[in-house]
Design a protein around this motif. Structure first.
Motif, PDB file in Angstrom:
ATOM      1  N   UNK A  74       0.813  -1.224   0.000  1.00  0.00           N
ATOM      2  CA  UNK A  74       0.000   0.000   0.000  1.00  0.00           C
ATOM      3  C   UNK A  74       0.846   1.274   0.000  1.00  0.00           C
ATOM      4  N   UNK A  75       2.174   1.124  -0.160  1.00  0.00           N
ATOM      5  CA  UNK A  75       3.036   2.319  -0.102  1.00  0.00           C
ATOM      6  C   UNK A  75       3.381   2.857  -1.472  1.00  0.00           C
ATOM      7  N   UNK A  76       3.137   2.079  -2.516  1.00  0.00           N
ATOM      8  CA  UNK A  76       3.440   2.532  -3.862  1.00  0.00           C
ATOM      9  C   UNK A  76       4.929   2.848  -4.053  1.00  0.00           C
ATOM     10  N   UNK A  77       5.773   2.004  -3.447  1.00  0.00           N
ATOM     11  CA  UNK A  77       7.220   2.143  -3.591  1.00  0.00           C
ATOM     12  C   UNK A  77       7.736   0.850  -4.207  1.00  0.00           C
ATOM     13  N   UNK A  78       8.801   0.924  -4.969  1.00  0.00           N
ATOM     14  CA  UNK A  78       9.347  -0.292  -5.563  1.00  0.00           C
ATOM     15  C   UNK A  78      10.775  -0.487  -5.098  1.00  0.00           C
ATOM     16  N   UNK A  79      11.081  -1.697  -4.634  1.00  0.00           N
ATOM     17  CA  UNK A  79      12.404  -1.966  -4.072  1.00  0.00           C
ATOM     18  C   UNK A  79      13.221  -2.812  -5.038  1.00  0.00           C
ATOM     19  N   UNK A  80      14.481  -2.421  -5.238  1.00  0.00           N
ATOM     20  CA  UNK A  80      15.416  -3.220  -6.048  1.00  0.00           C
ATOM     21  C   UNK A  80      16.504  -3.698  -5.104  1.00  0.00           C
ATOM     22  N   UNK A  97       6.744  -8.395 -16.018  1.00  0.00           N
ATOM     23  CA  UNK A  97       5.307  -8.166 -15.878  1.00  0.00           C
ATOM     24  C   UNK A  97       4.715  -8.709 -14.596  1.00  0.00           C
ATOM     25  N   UNK A  98       5.502  -9.477 -13.847  1.00  0.00           N
ATOM     26  CA  UNK A  98       4.939 -10.218 -12.721  1.00  0.00           C
ATOM     27  C   UNK A  98       4.196  -9.347 -11.720  1.00  0.00           C
ATOM     28  N   UNK A  99       4.838  -8.246 -11.344  1.00  0.00           N
ATOM     29  CA  UNK A  99       4.236  -7.358 -10.336  1.00  0.00           C
ATOM     30  C   UNK A  99       2.896  -6.809 -10.801  1.00  0.00           C
ATOM     31  N   UNK A 100       2.738  -6.618 -12.112  1.00  0.00           N
ATOM     32  CA  UNK A 100       1.487  -6.073 -12.644  1.00  0.00           C
ATOM     33  C   UNK A 100       0.439  -7.165 -12.786  1.00  0.00           C
ATOM     34  N   UNK A 101       0.859  -8.383 -13.189  1.00  0.00           N
ATOM     35  CA  UNK A 101      -0.149  -9.425 -13.405  1.00  0.00           C
ATOM     36  C   UNK A 101      -0.817  -9.814 -12.085  1.00  0.00           C
ATOM     37  N   UNK A 102      -0.029  -9.786 -10.964  1.00  0.00           N
ATOM     38  CA  UNK A 102      -0.690 -10.091  -9.687  1.00  0.00           C
ATOM     39  C   UNK A 102      -1.592  -8.955  -9.235  1.00  0.00           C
ATOM     40  N   UNK A 108      -3.450  -5.364 -22.153  1.00  0.00           N
ATOM     41  CA  UNK A 108      -2.845  -4.388 -23.060  1.00  0.00           C
ATOM     42  C   UNK A 108      -1.959  -3.403 -22.328  1.00  0.00           C
ATOM     43  N   UNK A 109      -2.475  -2.954 -21.176  1.00  0.00           N
ATOM     44  CA  UNK A 109      -1.716  -2.038 -20.329  1.00  0.00           C
ATOM     45  C   UNK A 109      -0.390  -2.696 -19.908  1.00  0.00           C
ATOM     46  N   UNK A 110      -0.481  -3.974 -19.521  1.00  0.00           N
ATOM     47  CA  UNK A 110       0.708  -4.715 -19.097  1.00  0.00           C
ATOM     48  C   UNK A 110       1.731  -4.776 -20.239  1.00  0.00           C
ATOM     49  N   UNK A 111       1.250  -5.145 -21.430  1.00  0.00           N
ATOM     50  CA  UNK A 111       2.063  -5.214 -22.649  1.00  0.00           C
ATOM     51  C   UNK A 111       2.790  -3.871 -22.888  1.00  0.00           C
ATOM     52  N   UNK A 143      15.991  -6.530 -12.916  1.00  0.00           N
ATOM     53  CA  UNK A 143      15.483  -6.226 -11.566  1.00  0.00           C
ATOM     54  C   UNK A 143      14.978  -4.779 -11.512  1.00  0.00           C
ATOM     55  N   UNK A 144      15.737  -3.889 -12.136  1.00  0.00           N
ATOM     56  CA  UNK A 144      15.353  -2.477 -12.181  1.00  0.00           C
ATOM     57  C   UNK A 144      14.067  -2.311 -12.998  1.00  0.00           C
ATOM     58  N   UNK A 145      14.012  -3.005 -14.134  1.00  0.00           N
ATOM     59  CA  UNK A 145      12.846  -2.918 -15.013  1.00  0.00           C
ATOM     60  C   UNK A 145      11.585  -3.405 -14.318  1.00  0.00           C
ATOM     61  N   UNK A 146      11.737  -4.466 -13.531  1.00  0.00           N
ATOM     62  CA  UNK A 146      10.585  -5.014 -12.836  1.00  0.00           C
ATOM     63  C   UNK A 146      10.021  -3.988 -11.852  1.00  0.00           C
ATOM     64  N   UNK A 147      10.924  -3.221 -11.232  1.00  0.00           N
ATOM     65  CA  UNK A 147      10.453  -2.159 -10.331  1.00  0.00           C
ATOM     66  C   UNK A 147       9.788  -1.040 -11.138  1.00  0.00           C
ATOM     67  N   UNK A 148      10.347  -0.767 -12.332  1.00  0.00           N
ATOM     68  CA  UNK A 148       9.857   0.378 -13.100  1.00  0.00           C
ATOM     69  C   UNK A 148       8.472   0.172 -13.697  1.00  0.00           C
ATOM     70  N   UNK A 149       8.136  -1.064 -14.087  1.00  0.00           N
ATOM     71  CA  UNK A 149       6.821  -1.256 -14.732  1.00  0.00           C
ATOM     72  C   UNK A 149       5.681  -0.878 -13.806  1.00  0.00           C
ATOM     73  N   UNK A 150       5.953  -0.884 -12.521  1.00  0.00           N
ATOM     74  CA  UNK A 150       4.876  -0.524 -11.590  1.00  0.00           C
ATOM     75  C   UNK A 150       4.650   0.978 -11.529  1.00  0.00           C
TER      76      UNK A 150
END
Ligand SMILES: Nc1ncnc2c1ncn2[C@@H]1O[C@H](COP(=O)(O)OP(=O)(O)O)[C@@H](O)[C@H]1O
Ligand SMILES: [Mg+2]
Length: 366
Positions: A74-80, A97-102, A108-111, A143-150
């Motif tokens: 609920x903090x809207x922060x992404x940790x690497x 995409x994992x963080x977004x699919x859950x 389309x947004x995920x893509x 790892x950085x990208x996974x944080x950024x997609x959020x």
């Protein structure tokens, strides 16, 4: 409004105080580096901001909202993290995409977001690979990208470059600087590496034993270290710190004396604190025939464009850094000069920077 604000944060583990009363505020778009030696409390502080660990005391605010009691999601922060923590059985694309699919983001947004991030980080050609088919630098980018997609409010990074070799570290720093410029987002970045701090930070908090020694811009911290600890932590080699006596000369000017040196300062008045540490950066000591520091050259190291010499001045060992050749010979006597504005003084007991009021009636204040 402050993007991330820490208000009197304390964290104890039994008898150990890992973080002792840390307060600071960042502006939106700051690249804040938490810098300090191993064990000073950096990771503990970052984990509290992320919500992975509860503070013993104090409050954490994100965009003015008190998040101290909120769970991480609920903090809207992404940790690497330092060790990347990628899912080994998923492709790069699915890791991204994992963080977004859950979170049940639309397909389309995920893509779109995965493609954007892959583009930004040059991950396009790697999307089908598994983590074990990537180099260290590529994993770090995933790892950085996974944080950024959020598209989070802030990125939290714990020594993300520490597993990379020197060349990759340098190129990843450049990439992070340009990402930070483009994303308009707060970064909070933990490191023990002062070069990370100097190159990337807009603000640096130097920590020692769970306390902030100094909070400021990299230039403040390099040019006006608040304590002898900060002075001795920043720079390669770090600032020379020599015990010296502060007294007055015949014309009532302040004079610094130690074995092998006598420096007259452009200030008059009461020395106030006689036992000081004299701080001089290696690049501010210049070989000169009639210099105020007298020593014997021990070692000269060739760094290519520059040389670093170790010089024995009284009982102290002093580093000198300058363009090659410095014209110094190991074993030979040498003298050095320093400009008054490059002299830093710290109380020998307090370790705190000494400052004085400008003329006409200077007085030292500790
Ligand atoms: N879970 C824990 N239990 C007990 N002590 C801890 C725990 N986590 C950290 N510490 C202690 O807190 C201090 C700060 O640790 P840490 O935040 O990991 O430092 P850094 O990241 O700056 O190296 C250290 O003395 C460490 O041993
Ligand atoms: Mg750590």
């Amino acid at each position: 409004m402050a993007a991330v604000e820490l208000d009197g944060i304390v964290r104890r583990f039994g008898d150990t105080t890992a973080v002792a009363e840390v307060s600071l505020a960042t502006e939106r778009n700051d690249f804040l580096v938490l810098l300090g030696p191993s064990g000073c409390g950096k990771t503990t502080l970052l984990r509290m901001i992320a919500g992975l660990l509860e503070p013993t005391e104090g409050r954490i605010l994100v965009d003015g909202r008190d998040v101290t009691a909120l769970p991480p999601r609920e903090r809207d922060l992404a940790m690497v993290f330092q060790n990347y923590a990628l899912y080994p059985h998923l492709s790069v694309e699915r890791n991204l995409g994992f963080g977004l699919s859950v979170r049940r983001t639309g397909k389309e947004e995920l893509r779109r977001r995965v493609d954007d991030v892959a583009d930004l980080l040059d991950l396009g050609p790697l999307l089908r690979r598994r983590p074990k088919e990537l180099s260290g630098g590529q994993r770090q980018r995933v790892a950085l990208g996974r944080a950024m997609v959020r598209e989070p409010e802030a990125f939290l990074m714990d020594e993300p470059l520490s597993n990379l070799d020197a060349k990759l570290r340098a190129s990843t720093r450049t990439r992070l600087i340009s990402l930070h410029r483009r994303l308009d987002t707060t970064f909070v970045y933990v490191t023990h590496d002062q070069i990370d701090a100097m190159t990337m930070a807009t603000k640096v908090a130097v920590l020692d034993q769970g306390r902030i020694e100094q909070f400021g811009t990299p230039v403040d911290i390099y040019d006006r270290p608040a304590t002898a600890f900060v002075a001795g932590f920043m720079g390669a080699p770090p600032m020379n710190l020599l015990p010296a006596e502060l007294g007055t000369g015949p014309d009532s000017r302040l004079v610094l004396r130690a074995a092998g040196l006598e420096l007259s300062l452009p200030h008059r008045g009461d020395p106030g604190v006689p036992d000081v540490l004299l701080g001089i950066r290696p690049e501010h000591l210049v070989p000169a025939a009639d210099g105020e520091l007298r020593g014997r050259v021990d070692i000269v190291e060739n760094l290519g464009s520059e040389e670093v010499a170790e010089v024995l001045v009284g009982d102290a060992r002093v580093s000198v850094r300058g363009p090659r050749p410095l014209e110094l010979t190991p074993g030979a006597a040498a003298t050095f000069t320093v400009r008054a504005e490059h002299i830093h003084l710290f109380g020998r007991q307090s370790g705190r920077r000494l400052t004085w009021e400008p003329a006409p009636a200077p007085a030292l204040v500790s």
